[in-house]
Design a protein around this motif. Sequence first.
Motif, PDB file in Angstrom:
ATOM      1  N   GLU A  24       0.861  -1.187   0.000  1.00  8.26           N
ATOM      2  CA  GLU A  24       0.000   0.000   0.000  1.00  8.26           C
ATOM      3  C   GLU A  24       0.896   1.235   0.000  1.00  8.26           C
ATOM      4  O   GLU A  24       1.777   1.378   0.837  1.00  8.26           O
ATOM      5  CB  GLU A  24      -0.900   0.024   1.236  1.00  8.26           C
ATOM      6  CG  GLU A  24      -1.808   1.251   1.271  1.00  8.26           C
ATOM      7  CD  GLU A  24      -2.549   1.422   2.587  1.00  8.26           C
ATOM      8  OE1 GLU A  24      -3.393   2.331   2.665  1.00  8.26           O
ATOM      9  OE2 GLU A  24      -2.275   0.650   3.535  1.00  8.26           O
ATOM     10  N   TYR A  25       0.650   2.145  -0.942  1.00  7.76           N
ATOM     11  CA  TYR A  25       1.402   3.393  -1.031  1.00  7.76           C
ATOM     12  C   TYR A  25       0.560   4.508  -0.423  1.00  7.76           C
ATOM     13  O   TYR A  25      -0.618   4.670  -0.776  1.00  7.76           O
ATOM     14  CB  TYR A  25       1.740   3.714  -2.484  1.00  7.76           C
ATOM     15  CG  TYR A  25       2.570   2.630  -3.150  1.00  7.76           C
ATOM     16  CD1 TYR A  25       3.952   2.605  -3.018  1.00  7.76           C
ATOM     17  CD2 TYR A  25       1.954   1.619  -3.886  1.00  7.76           C
ATOM     18  CE1 TYR A  25       4.707   1.596  -3.612  1.00  7.76           C
ATOM     19  CE2 TYR A  25       2.694   0.618  -4.481  1.00  7.76           C
ATOM     20  CZ  TYR A  25       4.069   0.608  -4.340  1.00  7.76           C
ATOM     21  OH  TYR A  25       4.811  -0.391  -4.922  1.00  7.76           O
ATOM     22  N   VAL A  26       1.161   5.278   0.475  1.00  8.71           N
ATOM     23  CA  VAL A  26       0.372   6.240   1.247  1.00  8.71           C
ATOM     24  C   VAL A  26       1.035   7.611   1.280  1.00  8.71           C
ATOM     25  O   VAL A  26       2.250   7.744   1.176  1.00  8.71           O
ATOM     26  CB  VAL A  26       0.172   5.758   2.709  1.00  8.71           C
ATOM     27  CG1 VAL A  26      -0.533   4.417   2.752  1.00  8.71           C
ATOM     28  CG2 VAL A  26       1.498   5.700   3.461  1.00  8.71           C
ATOM     29  N   VAL A  33      -6.562   8.235   1.465  1.00 10.57           N
ATOM     30  CA  VAL A  33      -5.808   7.183   2.170  1.00 10.57           C
ATOM     31  C   VAL A  33      -6.459   6.875   3.512  1.00 10.57           C
ATOM     32  O   VAL A  33      -6.582   5.705   3.900  1.00 10.57           O
ATOM     33  CB  VAL A  33      -4.333   7.617   2.366  1.00 10.57           C
ATOM     34  CG1 VAL A  33      -3.615   6.667   3.325  1.00 10.57           C
ATOM     35  CG2 VAL A  33      -3.614   7.649   1.027  1.00 10.57           C
ATOM     36  N   GLN A  37      -8.565   2.973   4.732  1.00 11.17           N
ATOM     37  CA  GLN A  37      -7.994   2.107   5.757  1.00 11.17           C
ATOM     38  C   GLN A  37      -8.949   1.003   6.252  1.00 11.17           C
ATOM     39  O   GLN A  37      -8.515  -0.133   6.464  1.00 11.17           O
ATOM     40  CB  GLN A  37      -7.463   2.931   6.929  1.00 11.17           C
ATOM     41  CG  GLN A  37      -6.254   3.799   6.582  1.00 11.17           C
ATOM     42  CD  GLN A  37      -5.188   3.055   5.796  1.00 11.17           C
ATOM     43  OE1 GLN A  37      -4.635   2.056   6.268  1.00 11.17           O
ATOM     44  NE2 GLN A  37      -4.896   3.540   4.587  1.00 11.17           N
ATOM     45  N   ILE A  40      -8.635  -1.806   3.893  1.00 10.80           N
ATOM     46  CA  ILE A  40      -7.356  -2.509   4.031  1.00 10.80           C
ATOM     47  C   ILE A  40      -7.420  -3.486   5.204  1.00 10.80           C
ATOM     48  O   ILE A  40      -6.976  -4.632   5.104  1.00 10.80           O
ATOM     49  CB  ILE A  40      -6.205  -1.503   4.239  1.00 10.80           C
ATOM     50  CG1 ILE A  40      -6.108  -0.540   3.051  1.00 10.80           C
ATOM     51  CG2 ILE A  40      -4.891  -2.231   4.459  1.00 10.80           C
ATOM     52  CD1 ILE A  40      -5.821  -1.204   1.726  1.00 10.80           C
ATOM     53  N   ILE A  53       0.506  -7.319   4.137  1.00  9.25           N
ATOM     54  CA  ILE A  53       0.382  -5.932   3.672  1.00  9.25           C
ATOM     55  C   ILE A  53       1.559  -5.121   4.214  1.00  9.25           C
ATOM     56  O   ILE A  53       1.751  -5.034   5.431  1.00  9.25           O
ATOM     57  CB  ILE A  53      -0.952  -5.307   4.121  1.00  9.25           C
ATOM     58  CG1 ILE A  53      -2.125  -6.077   3.500  1.00  9.25           C
ATOM     59  CG2 ILE A  53      -1.015  -3.829   3.719  1.00  9.25           C
ATOM     60  CD1 ILE A  53      -3.487  -5.585   3.926  1.00  9.25           C
ATOM     61  N   ILE A  55       3.560  -1.250   3.945  1.00  6.68           N
ATOM     62  CA  ILE A  55       3.231   0.144   3.645  1.00  6.68           C
ATOM     63  C   ILE A  55       4.491   0.854   3.175  1.00  6.68           C
ATOM     64  O   ILE A  55       5.536   0.802   3.826  1.00  6.68           O
ATOM     65  CB  ILE A  55       2.641   0.847   4.878  1.00  6.68           C
ATOM     66  CG1 ILE A  55       1.309   0.200   5.248  1.00  6.68           C
ATOM     67  CG2 ILE A  55       2.446   2.342   4.619  1.00  6.68           C
ATOM     68  CD1 ILE A  55       0.730   0.668   6.550  1.00  6.68           C
ATOM     69  N   PRO A 148      -4.772   6.812  -2.873  1.00  7.69           N
ATOM     70  CA  PRO A 148      -4.171   5.533  -2.491  1.00  7.69           C
ATOM     71  C   PRO A 148      -3.861   4.666  -3.699  1.00  7.69           C
ATOM     72  O   PRO A 148      -4.488   4.811  -4.749  1.00  7.69           O
ATOM     73  CB  PRO A 148      -5.250   4.898  -1.611  1.00  7.69           C
ATOM     74  CG  PRO A 148      -6.532   5.440  -2.164  1.00  7.69           C
ATOM     75  CD  PRO A 148      -6.220   6.853  -2.581  1.00  7.69           C
ATOM     76  N   LEU A 150      -2.472   0.394  -4.528  1.00 10.43           N
ATOM     77  CA  LEU A 150      -2.064  -0.922  -4.040  1.00 10.43           C
ATOM     78  C   LEU A 150      -1.346  -1.660  -5.160  1.00 10.43           C
ATOM     79  O   LEU A 150      -1.805  -1.653  -6.316  1.00 10.43           O
ATOM     80  CB  LEU A 150      -3.268  -1.746  -3.590  1.00 10.43           C
ATOM     81  CG  LEU A 150      -3.538  -1.827  -2.073  1.00 10.43           C
ATOM     82  CD1 LEU A 150      -3.922  -0.451  -1.557  1.00 10.43           C
ATOM     83  CD2 LEU A 150      -4.641  -2.833  -1.782  1.00 10.43           C
ATOM     84  N   TYR A 166     -10.583  -5.218  -4.837  1.00 11.73           N
ATOM     85  CA  TYR A 166      -9.284  -5.717  -4.373  1.00 11.73           C
ATOM     86  C   TYR A 166      -9.301  -7.236  -4.223  1.00 11.73           C
ATOM     87  O   TYR A 166      -8.313  -7.911  -4.538  1.00 11.73           O
ATOM     88  CB  TYR A 166      -8.918  -5.061  -3.040  1.00 11.73           C
ATOM     89  CG  TYR A 166      -8.698  -3.569  -3.130  1.00 11.73           C
ATOM     90  CD1 TYR A 166      -7.775  -3.032  -4.020  1.00 11.73           C
ATOM     91  CD2 TYR A 166      -9.412  -2.690  -2.316  1.00 11.73           C
ATOM     92  CE1 TYR A 166      -7.570  -1.667  -4.105  1.00 11.73           C
ATOM     93  CE2 TYR A 166      -9.215  -1.319  -2.401  1.00 11.73           C
ATOM     94  CZ  TYR A 166      -8.297  -0.814  -3.289  1.00 11.73           C
ATOM     95  OH  TYR A 166      -8.102   0.545  -3.373  1.00 11.73           O
TER      96      TYR A 166
END
Length: 554
Positions: A24-26, A33, A37, A40, A53, A55, A148, A150, A166
């Motif tokens: 996950e890129y935040v 983002v 959550q 996620i 997962i 980050i 966000p 992924l 997802y």
Amino acid sequence: MIKQTIMLFVFLMGTLQATLLVTEYVDLQSYPVEQIQPTIIELQNYYGNRILIEIRHYPIMTPPIGKIDSFWLAEASECARDQGKFNEFMRASLANRERLNTSSPKMFAAWFGLNVNQFENCLNSGEKKQKINDDWAHANARGVQGVPALSINSKTIIGMKTFNDYKQAIDSELLNPTTLTPSPGTSTESFICDDSGTCVPAIPVQRVGNKQVQVTNPSEEVTIKFYGDLQSKFVFDTNEKLKTLKQEYGDLIEIEFINYPVPELYTNAELVAKASICAKEQNKQEEFNEKIFATIGQEQNNNAIENYANDINLNIEQFEECVSSTSTKLQMESDKNQAIINKIYGVPTVVINEIIINGALEYSAYKEAVETALNSGTYNVENYDKENETDTAPNPAYNDNVDSQLALILTELENGNEIIHTRIVFPAEIGLEKMGNILSENGFTIESFNSEAIYANSEANKIKRVSTHQGVKIYLNTNYPLPQTITQKTADKIDLKNKEEQKTEDKPLKITLVQKRKTTFFGFPIEYEIKKTINNSGKIEKTDKPWWAFLFGD
């Protein structure tokens, strides 16, 4: 044949045990983002140890778009990771994204018990810049262009998607599993990895599927944490059920209410939360909370809060000092941040030992959770229905200070700007001049007055605020036509036959209204007052103001 069977067994075992790495890129200031959550967490709960997962940072927000530099905030989060508090820091940053400033990282570090000197030295040294640059390069290599985002093996999904979106992507990748080892030191919601790359579950509760919890160790006593915003009808409804639960189980359960203010939905939510905390200091939180529950839908401001404090015999001086203190504000924010860290994302949420129940459910849902905690077993929240909130609100939207005829109109026009003519009766302890200034400060135009009442008009949406002053009574002035925007059904309920005499008195009465102005002049702050003296016919007799006020339109 035996060889083929062994090969098939090895293949199947590899498929079942493979860990799929999801990145996950935040940006720690990003609203999307923050909003993603819960999804996620839902993915991690659903797949368990089949996915891992991690980050990574993709900081893109800088002032004025962000409150502070997201790259610097990402560095701070990595310094928090060094002390085992990355997840806590991330949740706190997202939860407070609208209030972030350059002091926030140090404040978060103190909240979570970090060695603050070590944290500051790490941040000031710039040693985490390379880590953030590496994450940025990692994201660019996978086609990330915003958050966000992924990355699921070779597939990158950008933007807010649903759980099912997802899930479809993850299921597709799991058909061709690849066991991936996370970077040393990676810390996620469900796994903690050491320097060797060995990962172990961080959450001891076994979740079965998406909505089930398996409780293996029965408890002799049950702790219930009840997270809520006191102005929520759902929270009121849940509170009633928990009171019944306490009556049924007695000392076997202990219920703790934790304020989780939602200012996006409820006006003065944080003021109410701080007041509840301060009532708890005087061992009267339950009585205070009941006052708010009994007036759901009504304006909750400083005057209303003070009235409730008086009603339950709090030490007012101690109470007011507590409500305005920085420590109470920090406690409120810390409680909410800790809740978010514990995966509490909305109200009401009830945590019964390790069982998390979101939303207002039927009574049997809470009872069964207690029984499961006491006796062990599997709890499935999907067995219970969420209840409708429409019939559970305790009171109408207007308190007794608003006349019933006026309340009918305001119920339709509450958020409108239609002009309503009113008669305001005030107690002697407020007095004529103070009442006049209260009205003026709240946008009322005074038409006339006598020693007992003030006749004034205002937009419909401003009346509720004035009604919270103790002893004030607001009536509809029937000398004026009704607003044209109300329905005929409401109009038929209004009695306009008995016209009220809008009387003044023979003896001269005057009010001095003080209006405070704040502005800037070539960047310098300027404050000044305008004083208007009006007579009991509503006419301005005198205006006092600085001679240079014309520069600012006065």
